[in-house]
Scaffold this motif. Structure first.
Motif, PDB file in Angstrom:
ATOM      1  N   ASN A 157       0.815  -1.210   0.000  1.00 30.41           N
ATOM      2  CA  ASN A 157       0.000   0.000   0.000  1.00 30.41           C
ATOM      3  C   ASN A 157       0.855   1.271   0.000  1.00 30.41           C
ATOM      4  O   ASN A 157       1.931   1.310   0.591  1.00 30.41           O
ATOM      5  N   ASN A 158       0.344   2.288  -0.660  1.00 29.69           N
ATOM      6  CA  ASN A 158       0.878   3.636  -0.568  1.00 29.69           C
ATOM      7  C   ASN A 158      -0.132   4.439   0.262  1.00 29.69           C
ATOM      8  O   ASN A 158      -1.313   4.402  -0.082  1.00 29.69           O
ATOM      9  N   PRO A 159       0.230   5.139   1.291  1.00 27.15           N
ATOM     10  CA  PRO A 159       1.581   5.555   1.700  1.00 27.15           C
ATOM     11  C   PRO A 159       2.223   4.716   2.812  1.00 27.15           C
ATOM     12  O   PRO A 159       3.290   5.108   3.283  1.00 27.15           O
ATOM     13  N   VAL A 184      -7.419  -5.219  -6.666  1.00 30.56           N
ATOM     14  CA  VAL A 184      -6.069  -5.351  -6.109  1.00 30.56           C
ATOM     15  C   VAL A 184      -5.131  -4.499  -6.949  1.00 30.56           C
ATOM     16  O   VAL A 184      -4.953  -4.739  -8.143  1.00 30.56           O
ATOM     17  N   ASP A 185      -4.581  -3.485  -6.305  1.00 31.40           N
ATOM     18  CA  ASP A 185      -3.729  -2.514  -6.999  1.00 31.40           C
ATOM     19  C   ASP A 185      -2.267  -2.941  -6.830  1.00 31.40           C
ATOM     20  O   ASP A 185      -1.701  -2.859  -5.750  1.00 31.40           O
ATOM     21  N   ASP A 186      -1.684  -3.383  -7.939  1.00 25.27           N
ATOM     22  CA  ASP A 186      -0.306  -3.902  -7.943  1.00 25.27           C
ATOM     23  C   ASP A 186       0.737  -2.805  -8.222  1.00 25.27           C
ATOM     24  O   ASP A 186       1.854  -3.120  -8.658  1.00 25.27           O
ATOM     25  N   ARG A 214      -2.428  -2.314 -12.708  1.00 23.49           N
ATOM     26  CA  ARG A 214      -0.971  -2.089 -12.741  1.00 23.49           C
ATOM     27  C   ARG A 214      -0.669  -0.740 -13.386  1.00 23.49           C
ATOM     28  O   ARG A 214      -1.501  -0.213 -14.130  1.00 23.49           O
ATOM     29  N   THR A 215       0.518  -0.236 -13.128  1.00 18.87           N
ATOM     30  CA  THR A 215       0.862   1.093 -13.631  1.00 18.87           C
ATOM     31  C   THR A 215       2.246   1.117 -14.273  1.00 18.87           C
ATOM     32  O   THR A 215       3.109   0.313 -13.914  1.00 18.87           O
ATOM     33  N   PHE A 216       2.415   2.050 -15.184  1.00 21.67           N
ATOM     34  CA  PHE A 216       3.744   2.307 -15.763  1.00 21.67           C
ATOM     35  C   PHE A 216       4.407   3.512 -15.082  1.00 21.67           C
ATOM     36  O   PHE A 216       5.457   3.970 -15.512  1.00 21.67           O
ATOM     37  N   SER A 217       3.769   4.023 -14.046  1.00 24.04           N
ATOM     38  CA  SER A 217       4.261   5.268 -13.427  1.00 24.04           C
ATOM     39  C   SER A 217       5.373   5.043 -12.417  1.00 24.04           C
ATOM     40  O   SER A 217       6.035   5.995 -12.022  1.00 24.04           O
ATOM     41  N   LYS A 218       5.528   3.826 -11.934  1.00 27.29           N
ATOM     42  CA  LYS A 218       6.477   3.605 -10.838  1.00 27.29           C
ATOM     43  C   LYS A 218       7.759   2.986 -11.397  1.00 27.29           C
ATOM     44  O   LYS A 218       8.598   3.690 -11.907  1.00 27.29           O
TER      45      LYS A 218
HETATM   46  C1  LIG Z   1      -1.162   2.715  -4.825  1.00 30.28           C
HETATM   47  C2  LIG Z   1      -1.186   3.528  -6.068  1.00 30.28           C
HETATM   48  N1  LIG Z   1      -1.979   3.143  -7.067  1.00 30.28           N
HETATM   49  C3  LIG Z   1      -2.057   3.855  -8.209  1.00 30.28           C
HETATM   50  C4  LIG Z   1      -1.328   5.003  -8.375  1.00 30.28           C
HETATM   51  C5  LIG Z   1      -1.546   5.836  -9.588  1.00 30.28           C
HETATM   52  O1  LIG Z   1      -0.895   5.392 -10.651  1.00 30.28           O
HETATM   53  P1  LIG Z   1      -1.094   6.018 -12.100  1.00 30.28           P
HETATM   54  O2  LIG Z   1      -0.010   6.997 -12.269  1.00 30.28           O
HETATM   55  O3  LIG Z   1      -0.970   4.798 -12.968  1.00 30.28           O
HETATM   56  O4  LIG Z   1      -2.447   6.620 -12.209  1.00 30.28           O
HETATM   57  C6  LIG Z   1      -0.481   5.438  -7.388  1.00 30.28           C
HETATM   58  C7  LIG Z   1       0.291   6.673  -7.556  1.00 30.28           C
HETATM   59  O5  LIG Z   1       0.918   7.206  -6.720  1.00 30.28           O
HETATM   60  C8  LIG Z   1      -0.405   4.688  -6.202  1.00 30.28           C
HETATM   61  O6  LIG Z   1       0.376   5.072  -5.201  1.00 30.28           O
END
Ligand SMILES: Cc1ncc(COP(=O)(O)O)c(C=O)c1O
Length: 359
Positions: A157-159, A184-186, A214-218
């Motif tokens: 989890n974030n944060p 479920v957010d990976d 899933r994301t390409f942002s991290k």
């Molecule tokens: C847990 C979590 N999910 C999703 C996202 C958002 O990702 P995206 O940039 O793909 O929208 C973040 C971004 O900080 C995140 O911390």
């Protein structure tokens, strides 16, 4: 004269990580969990190669990227939907499932966008208590009612940087009623290696009542292009296609995303880098007796609970040394800051600076 009147939303705005504070020179942004190394050079090249075609619309269904994702993760491309960030997938999910009066369960310190989209779609956010900044399966289950439609969980989890084990995740799915969608957010799974952890996609590939995002942002370092994806049953994904904006993923994101996924060498390098620095920073913070999550992601939730100096003061002192961290006010976590692992220079500067502030 009466003016057009927008609907009033009872929703707070998302406050992103600051890039600047009181006009410090050359600020170092460690507030948004962006990649420390940036994207694969092959992804940048693909972005460049596409620049003469930006007068053309992108694919409407992100098919080239879906094919590459399906191959890499051994999944069915028809069960994938791409979005302008995984954020758009959360929005589409809420739009698809929620009606006024419905309830969505999120954990106490879960990623804040889940609640924001829930409220935008006029449903109710139900908070499940966490234990020591970690989600609790029992607390989530206690909050289930006949109105519960969705449970959102980021793992890790974030944060908070905490996670539920493979067994806990399976247990949660098993004990939730089958008609409740589990999201479920990976987003950060690539950073976490632990015997008891498995990503959402691996765990729930064959489930029809789970949506994995899933994301390409991290780790992929493409936050600025806005690219993410969701994986679920064919029925749910088809229904999402029905309501998604026509060209929701831009050309540049698609071109770069395809190459980013293929470049495993780059991802391994980013993982290795993060492991090295997260261990280093963790041990430094521990030396100062600071409460902090185990190294599980590319960030730390630093809790100054027992220190005499407040997190606001530390934020300002770090900012005066050009280091911009994330305040945890919106998350209602008292006396804490979140630090993103940065490049080598930034990390060294942080270690030196926090040392001089706390000594
Ligand atoms: C847990 C979590 N999910 C999703 C996202 C958002 O990702 P995206 O940039 O793909 O929208 C973040 C971004 O900080 C995140 O911390």
């Amino acid at each position: 004269m009466t003016l057009p009147k927008p609907i009033k939303f009872r929703v707070e705005r998302y406050i992103g990580g600051l890039s600047q504070f009181k006009k410090v020179d050359n600020p170092i942004k460690l507030s948004a969990n962006e990649s420390a190394l940036g994207p694969s050079p092959k992804a940048i090249q693909a972005f460049e190669n596409d620049k003469n075609k930006i007068f053309k619309y992108p694919e409407s269904d992100s098919s080239s990227l879906r094919e590459v994702l399906a191959e890499k993760f051994n999944i069915d491309s028809k069960r994938i939907i791409c979005g302008s960030g995984s954020d758009q997938i959360f929005d589409l999910t809420c739009r698809l499932f929620l009606e006024p009066e419905d309830e969505v369960i999120v954990t106490e310190f879960g990623f804040i966008m889940y609640g924001i989209y829930t409220l935008q779609h006029k449903a109710k956010v139900v908070l499940a208590k966490e234990k020591n900044f970690k989600a609790s399966v029992d607390e989530i289950l206690k909050k289930v009612t006949n109105k519960t439609k969705i449970v959102f969980i980021a793992n890790p989890n974030n944060p908070t940087g905490t996670y539920l084990s493979k067994d806990e995740m399976l247990n949660l799915r098993k004990r939730l009623k089958s008609n409740i969608l589990m999201v479920v957010d990976d987003a950060y799974f690539e950073f976490l290696y632990s015997d008891d952890f498995t990503s959402g996609l691996e765990l729930f590939k064959d489930f029809t009542n789970v949506l994995v995002t899933r994301t390409f942002s991290k780790i992929y370092g493409l936050a600025g292009l806005r690219l993410g994806w969701g994986y679920s049953s064919k029925e749910i994904i088809d229904a999402m296609y029905q309501i998604k904006p026509p060209f929701n993923v831009n050309r540049a994101a698609l071109a770069a995303g395809v190459e980013a996924i293929k470049d495993e060498g780059w991802i391994n390098k980013a993982i290795e880098y993060n492991t090295l620095w997260s261990k280093k920073i963790f041990s430094v913070l521990k030396e100062y007796n600071i409460k902090v999550n185990e190294p599980t992601t590319n960030f730390f939730l630093i809790n100054f609970g027992e220190k005499k100096i407040s997190s606001d003061k530390i934020f300002e002192k770090l900012a005066s040394k050009r280091l911009i961290l994330r305040k945890m006010t919106q998350y209602k976590i008292p006396n804490a800051l979140r630090l993103t692992i940065g490049n080598k220079k930034a990390n060294e500067h942080f270690i030196q600076s926090i040392g001089s502030i706390l000594k």
